[in-house]
Structure formats: structure tokens, C-alpha cells
Design a protein around this motif. Sequence first.
Motif, PDB file in Angstrom:
ATOM      1  N   UNK A  95     -25.049  -2.122  18.144  1.00 19.24           N
ATOM      2  CA  UNK A  95     -24.020  -2.824  17.991  1.00 19.24           C
ATOM      3  C   UNK A  95     -23.417  -3.419  19.262  1.00 19.24           C
ATOM      4  N   UNK A  96     -23.382  -2.672  20.193  1.00 23.68           N
ATOM      5  CA  UNK A  96     -22.997  -3.310  21.613  1.00 23.68           C
ATOM      6  C   UNK A  96     -23.967  -4.187  21.890  1.00 23.68           C
ATOM      7  N   UNK A  97     -25.015  -4.036  21.987  1.00 26.40           N
ATOM      8  CA  UNK A  97     -26.259  -4.970  22.212  1.00 26.40           C
ATOM      9  C   UNK A  97     -26.386  -6.423  21.429  1.00 26.40           C
ATOM     10  N   UNK A  98     -26.168  -5.855  20.250  1.00 21.70           N
ATOM     11  CA  UNK A  98     -25.868  -7.140  19.245  1.00 21.70           C
ATOM     12  C   UNK A  98     -24.862  -8.066  19.892  1.00 21.70           C
ATOM     13  N   UNK A  99     -23.753  -7.678  20.194  1.00 21.30           N
ATOM     14  CA  UNK A  99     -22.615  -8.486  20.352  1.00 21.30           C
ATOM     15  C   UNK A  99     -22.868  -9.041  21.989  1.00 21.30           C
ATOM     16  N   UNK A 100     -23.491  -8.457  22.496  1.00 19.04           N
ATOM     17  CA  UNK A 100     -24.066  -9.008  23.869  1.00 19.04           C
ATOM     18  C   UNK A 100     -25.063 -10.063  23.823  1.00 19.04           C
ATOM     19  N   UNK A 101     -25.705 -10.335  22.589  1.00 21.08           N
ATOM     20  CA  UNK A 101     -26.729 -11.547  22.241  1.00 21.08           C
ATOM     21  C   UNK A 101     -28.102 -10.721  22.802  1.00 21.08           C
ATOM     22  N   UNK A 102     -28.208  -9.445  22.807  1.00 22.46           N
ATOM     23  CA  UNK A 102     -29.550  -9.120  23.235  1.00 22.46           C
ATOM     24  C   UNK A 102     -30.638  -8.713  22.094  1.00 22.46           C
ATOM     25  N   UNK A 103     -30.199  -8.995  21.167  1.00 19.58           N
ATOM     26  CA  UNK A 103     -31.434  -8.544  19.769  1.00 19.58           C
ATOM     27  C   UNK A 103     -31.766  -9.700  19.211  1.00 19.58           C
ATOM     28  N   UNK A 104     -31.717 -10.893  19.629  1.00 16.46           N
ATOM     29  CA  UNK A 104     -32.121 -12.214  18.869  1.00 16.46           C
ATOM     30  C   UNK A 104     -33.560 -12.079  19.196  1.00 16.46           C
ATOM     31  N   UNK A 179     -31.326  -1.767  28.612  1.00 19.09           N
ATOM     32  CA  UNK A 179     -31.061  -0.539  29.081  1.00 19.09           C
ATOM     33  C   UNK A 179     -30.001  -0.531  30.226  1.00 19.09           C
ATOM     34  N   UNK A 180     -29.704  -1.357  30.825  1.00 15.67           N
ATOM     35  CA  UNK A 180     -28.678  -1.640  31.767  1.00 15.67           C
ATOM     36  C   UNK A 180     -27.129  -1.580  30.839  1.00 15.67           C
ATOM     37  N   UNK A 181     -27.144  -2.264  29.618  1.00 14.03           N
ATOM     38  CA  UNK A 181     -25.995  -2.424  28.877  1.00 14.03           C
ATOM     39  C   UNK A 181     -25.563  -0.982  28.268  1.00 14.03           C
ATOM     40  N   UNK A 182     -26.571  -0.463  27.816  1.00 12.00           N
ATOM     41  CA  UNK A 182     -26.393   0.855  26.832  1.00 12.00           C
ATOM     42  C   UNK A 182     -26.417   2.127  27.722  1.00 12.00           C
ATOM     43  N   UNK A 183     -27.080   2.073  28.807  1.00  9.42           N
ATOM     44  CA  UNK A 183     -26.978   3.182  29.499  1.00  9.42           C
ATOM     45  C   UNK A 183     -27.155   2.984  31.065  1.00  9.42           C
ATOM     46  N   UNK A 184     -26.100   2.239  31.809  1.00 13.88           N
ATOM     47  CA  UNK A 184     -26.092   2.162  32.982  1.00 13.88           C
ATOM     48  C   UNK A 184     -26.267   3.180  34.136  1.00 13.88           C
ATOM     49  N   UNK A 185     -26.924   2.972  35.175  1.00 15.27           N
ATOM     50  CA  UNK A 185     -27.151   3.914  36.184  1.00 15.27           C
ATOM     51  C   UNK A 185     -25.710   4.512  36.731  1.00 15.27           C
ATOM     52  N   UNK A 186     -25.541   5.733  37.036  1.00 15.89           N
ATOM     53  CA  UNK A 186     -24.444   6.343  37.618  1.00 15.89           C
ATOM     54  C   UNK A 186     -24.057   5.706  38.991  1.00 15.89           C
ATOM     55  N   UNK A 187     -23.178   5.332  39.292  1.00 19.58           N
ATOM     56  CA  UNK A 187     -22.997   4.771  40.857  1.00 19.58           C
ATOM     57  C   UNK A 187     -23.228   5.847  41.649  1.00 19.58           C
ATOM     58  N   UNK A 188     -23.881   5.256  42.940  1.00 24.01           N
ATOM     59  CA  UNK A 188     -24.416   5.988  44.029  1.00 24.01           C
ATOM     60  C   UNK A 188     -23.246   6.557  44.762  1.00 24.01           C
ATOM     61  N   UNK A 189     -23.268   7.754  45.235  1.00 24.12           N
ATOM     62  CA  UNK A 189     -22.258   8.107  46.263  1.00 24.12           C
ATOM     63  C   UNK A 189     -22.432   7.559  47.683  1.00 24.12           C
ATOM     64  N   UNK A 190     -21.575   6.852  48.104  1.00 22.46           N
ATOM     65  CA  UNK A 190     -21.735   6.109  49.407  1.00 22.46           C
ATOM     66  C   UNK A 190     -21.931   7.322  50.659  1.00 22.46           C
ATOM     67  N   UNK A 191     -22.654   6.867  51.650  1.00 23.26           N
ATOM     68  CA  UNK A 191     -22.904   7.611  52.557  1.00 23.26           C
ATOM     69  C   UNK A 191     -21.708   7.642  53.746  1.00 23.26           C
TER      70      UNK A 191
END
Length: 294
Positions: A95-104, A179-191
Motif C-alpha cells: 500500500x505504501x508503494x501504491x501511494x508512492x506511485x510505484x505500482x503503475x 526496494x528503497x521505499x519498503x526496505x531502506x538500507x540502514x545508515x552507515x556509522x560515520x568514521x
Amino acid sequence: MNIGELFLHATSASARDAAYAFADAGIPVFPCLPDGKRPLTPAGFHDATTELTIVRSWWATWPRANLGMPTGAASGFDVIDVDTGDMGTGFTALESARKAGLLDGEAARVRTPSGGLHIYYPTDPDGDQRCWQSAFAHIDFRGEGGYIIVPPSTVRGIAYRLSVLRAGAQHPVDATALRELIDPRPPQTPNPRDAIHHADPDRLARWVLHLQEGERNHGLFWASCRLVEAGYSPTAIETTLGSAAASVGLSAREIASTIRSASRQGAPQTATTSPTWNEPRASTRRESDAPWLA
């Protein structure tokens, strides 16, 4: 006959007859375990073919075989696989993907025996989109290197069946954006070596904000020592770093104690000391080396 029409035909046909229809339409198929998902041929979906002689021989050998189809360039279709079960459902993310217009642009929807959904799209002619899996969002993408089970196959006696047949314009789904919408990568810990050499309070606070469990106390101590070196008082350090430290889960007592320890330690003993950080691991919920099946 397009993919939706093939599925419509399959609702009143046997898996064997559906296999013939798919192959005759130029969509390669292969046999799978009756009422199951495991391929019966030695190379699995790599054996998929449109050669009717071969297809007929397979279903003569395994007349009750389920019908498998490779995804990606081989068949010309990519598939979003929405899972549902005891561990959760992918329909919320969908449903999040549909609202974002990614399922057309979809070609068809097929209801799976588990109550999930397969959404079919034409492949991207400008580049392959590889399979991926999101256990977190309960959605998989079946593209290059994968396969699915198609109607009228059954699992646990329940058939895959056409749910929606689209008549409008069809185009590839953007699997990367999904993929980035439904399962974004965790933030990298800065050095810390890159971010903190001049005791910049704002940068130190941002760095503390990205500390992970197991490194929070040590990281706050190290950042506090940098501010001690710069002449900050314990009160000023707590004002600068306290909010960020609380945001990553440290209690007020832990924060105050760590800052006091850094202040007692003092600049001369900490000026050359920096923590050793491991590179953050890729999220295991986004990766799988297993074959892609539905």
C-alpha cells in the motif's frame, strides 16, 4: 495471447495444457513437483523452454507436475511477490508503494495459495533487474535469476488463480525505487577519523546520533573527550551531546556518568585515543543466495 489471457485460459485447463499454451505463446516453462515448488528438471528454471516436443515429454513423464516460469529476460516478465503468513504481511508495504506511485504499469495479478499476491510487469528492455528479498517488508522481487509458479498450479491443494487482468498501458516496475521505499538500507556509522578532528560540536553530536548498540557508551565517551580537549565543561558537553546520546538509547544516568568519566580522564590521556570501529554489515534481511521461487 498476453500473460493475463494465458492465466485466464489456465483457470479451466490442466497444468499440462497450460504448459503447452505458454510454450506456444513463446513463454518458456518447466515442470515442478506436483503440489509443490521444487523444479523436477536437473537445472531447474535454467531448463525452461518453449520447445513443444520437450514440454510434452516432461508432462508425459510427470502428468501432475506444477508449472514453473523463469522471470526476467527469459520470459519477459518481472514479478513483485507479496507474502503473507504467521510472520507478517507484505500488503502494508504494498500500500505504501501504491501511494508512492510505484505500482503503475502492471500486466496482471495472481492470488497465491497462501493468500499472497504476484504482480506481473514487463521486463525493462534497457537493463536486467536482479532478484531481491525483503524479509522485513515481506515482499520479494522476482527478476533476472528467479522463477515463479503460475496458474493453474496448486500448493497444499489450493490453486494459483488470476485476480486482476489489466487492459491499460503496461511498463516495467522500478525495482530499485521499490526496494528503497519498503526496505531502506540502514545508515552507515560515520568514521570518527573523517568526521571529528577539530572538536566540531555539531558534527560530534551528529556522529553520536548514529551510534549502534554496543558502541554507544564508548562512542559518547570518546566524543566527550574531544570536547574536554577543546575546553568544554561537563555541563556544556552534556548540553552538546546529551540529546543525541538519549536518542540512541542511553539513559540520563549513563550520559552523565560517561561525561564525568571523560572529564576526569582529561585531555592529555585521550588526545591520541580513538575507538576502533568495524565497518557496518549489510543488512541480512535484504540478501539471499538461495534460488528465487514462489
